[in-house]
Structures are given as C-alpha cells and as structure tokens.
Design a protein around this motif. Sequence first.
Motif, short mmCIF file in Angstrom:
data_model
loop_
_atom_site.label_atom_id
_atom_site.label_comp_id
_atom_site.label_asym_id
_atom_site.label_seq_id
_atom_site.Cartn_x
_atom_site.Cartn_y
_atom_site.Cartn_z
N LYS A 1 0.83 -1.21 0.00
CA LYS A 1 0.00 0.00 0.00
C LYS A 1 0.86 1.26 0.00
O LYS A 1 0.54 2.24 -0.64
CB LYS A 1 -0.94 0.00 1.20
N PHE B 1 2.08 1.72 -3.40
CA PHE B 1 0.96 2.17 -4.25
C PHE B 1 0.78 3.68 -4.16
O PHE B 1 0.68 4.37 -5.15
CB PHE B 1 -0.32 1.44 -3.83
N SER C 1 -9.60 3.99 -5.23
CA SER C 1 -10.05 2.61 -5.03
C SER C 1 -11.42 2.32 -5.64
O SER C 1 -12.04 1.31 -5.31
CB SER C 1 -10.08 2.29 -3.54
N THR D 1 -11.83 -1.36 -6.09
CA THR D 1 -10.56 -1.99 -6.45
C THR D 1 -9.74 -2.35 -5.21
O THR D 1 -8.57 -2.68 -5.31
CB THR D 1 -9.73 -1.04 -7.35
N THR E 1 -5.82 -3.73 -4.97
CA THR E 1 -4.73 -2.91 -4.43
C THR E 1 -4.15 -3.49 -3.15
O THR E 1 -3.03 -3.15 -2.77
CB THR E 1 -5.22 -1.47 -4.17
N THR F 1 1.34 6.39 -7.03
CA THR F 1 0.21 7.25 -7.38
C THR F 1 0.64 8.70 -7.38
O THR F 1 0.33 9.47 -8.28
CB THR F 1 -0.94 7.05 -6.38
N ILE G 1 0.47 -1.28 -7.08
CA ILE G 1 -0.12 -0.83 -8.33
C ILE G 1 0.79 0.18 -8.99
O ILE G 1 1.23 1.15 -8.38
CB ILE G 1 -1.52 -0.23 -8.08
#
Length: 324
Positions: A3, A6, A164, A181, A185, A10, A190
């Motif tokens: 996470k 991710f 998400s 999602t 995730t 992002t 991701i």
Amino acid sequence: MHKAIFFLLTTLLCTCGNTTREKETQFTGDKIEFFDIAFEDEYGLCAASLKTGKKTLIDPEGRYGCISKDGKHIAYTKNDRLYVVDFATRKARQIKTPWAHVYSPIWSPDNKWIAFYAYSDKKNYIGVTGKDYTEITTIAKTDYGFGGPMWAPDSKGLVYSEFSNIYVCELGGKVKKQYSTNEITSQFAIGNPHFMLTPNERHLVYLIVPDKYLMKSPVLITLAATDLQTMKWKPLTPRDMAAEDPFMDEVGNIYFRGGKYGSKDRAIYSVSINDSLPKEIVRGVTGFSIRNNVKVSRPIKLTSCDNCPKIPARGPLQYKQEVQ
C-alpha cells in the motif's frame, strides 16, 4: 508495504457558453488524409496511416493527441489548452474551457463528443464537450487524481477511476454503477492509479509491479487483468516486459507502449483479455492514441514526412523511464 508503494507511485504518476477561435494548423497540402494513429516524436505531435506508414506533422508543440474514430479529426493539447483539427480543412480550433490545464482528450465512438481530464485551483475534473464545442459539461470533480476517462461503446456514458473505485456514469455525470478496487490494491503494488473496465464490465485492467521487482531499479511495471466474477487475476504481458501508458478502446482492445525490461527500445503493442501474447504495431513513438479496433498483420515502420523540418523541434526522442 504494497500500500505504501501504491501511494508513492500514485503521487509520482498523477503529477500529471464558451467560445472558440480558429487558425491555420502547422501542416499543409491539398490531399485529404485520414489517419489511424496520433503520436509524439522528436518533431512534435504527428499522425499516420497504418496502411501506408506515412507520417504527417500536426503541431510541433502538440501533446496528448487523439484521432477521432472516423479518422477525420484530431483532438490534442498545446500549452495545456484544448485544440481540434479537421483534416479536411486543415484548420485548428482552440476550445475554451473553464480550467487552467487540460490533458488527454478522447473522442466518443460516434465522433460527437470529446472527454478530457482537467486541473485547476488544486482540483481535478473530467469534462465533456460536444461536436460544436460551445458547451462544456463537468462529469466529475475531486481533490485527487482521476484515471480515464473511457467511453461506453454506445457513446452515452463514461467510465473513470478515482483511487479505489471505478465509476460508470451517464453523459451528464450521474453515476450508474460503482466497482471497488480494494481487493486488487491489497494484493499488488499498483503501477498506476488508472484502472480500465472492459466494455462488458467483466474485467479490470491495470498496471502492477511484480514482487521480485519491487526493490530493483528501474522498477518493472507490467499489465494485468482481474476477472470481477471470480476475482482471479492474470498477466497480459510477459514477465520481463515493461508496459506504459495503457488505454482501452470501446470494443475492448488494449494498447500500450512497451519493451523488454532494462532496454530503452519501445514499441506500441495491442493485446486483449484472451490473447496469449501482445502484438507489436509500430515502433519509435510515444504519447500515442489509436483509432478503435485497428488491426495490422505485421509491425509498421513509419516513413519520414514531407512537412517535418530538417531539425526536429524537440531534439532526440527521450522515452520516460519506469518509476524509480
């Protein structure tokens, strides 16, 4: 761990009654051309037919070009402003929007609408304008980044993602369906917050970072899909192939820029949920879009164009590296 990565990826990848005015475009010629692909190279924003491979320079400063589904128009941005070129008249129109920055325009399948991503005053927007370009509709607004938009096959709605969630909405912006999602995730790091939903709403397509590449430099980002009925996932690219800038047309074909991990060579590929291996379409371009359902029997080599200057406006083509 996943996470945290991710959110890091992002952050890195997201830093990305109106009037019109008309002017001559950067390209000339009497013959009307219809194009299949728009792309960026060292000369600027170009377009080409995949039948002939002939390249035409559209605008040295253009970005995010998107060919209409009938091949007769291109929408693109220059200096964060939206433009539309009619290939038959060789004229460009600047479309005024309420926002300071406009990116990634995309034509509807019926050629009547353009959706795009916008940013202004620390807010992110998805907007739509019609074929006369006199009205702008706000589809969605958020403090965070969007993935998409994508058009529904009937041109009556849009699909977009926000962290998400995946949203399926009507043309006016009303949300009809929502998909989470979170399960995806939580399994993977991701590689991009952009999730794509297939037209039959059966699969989600997205970029991931395989576990063994998490601590490597550069990080490898590959393409994968999850079946929303079984929640089983599968890779869409070979394990040593890097994938960048994917998008899906309204019939479910997936296009992306890719190449072997560790190599700077890149080509445009197509793949579908049921394909065993991606198929190479064209080499040596970046920032691309392709008309829907384009099929080629062999990779296309683009030819030089008549209206390109002797010295490229942008210098040697630089491919962006995977996130490090």
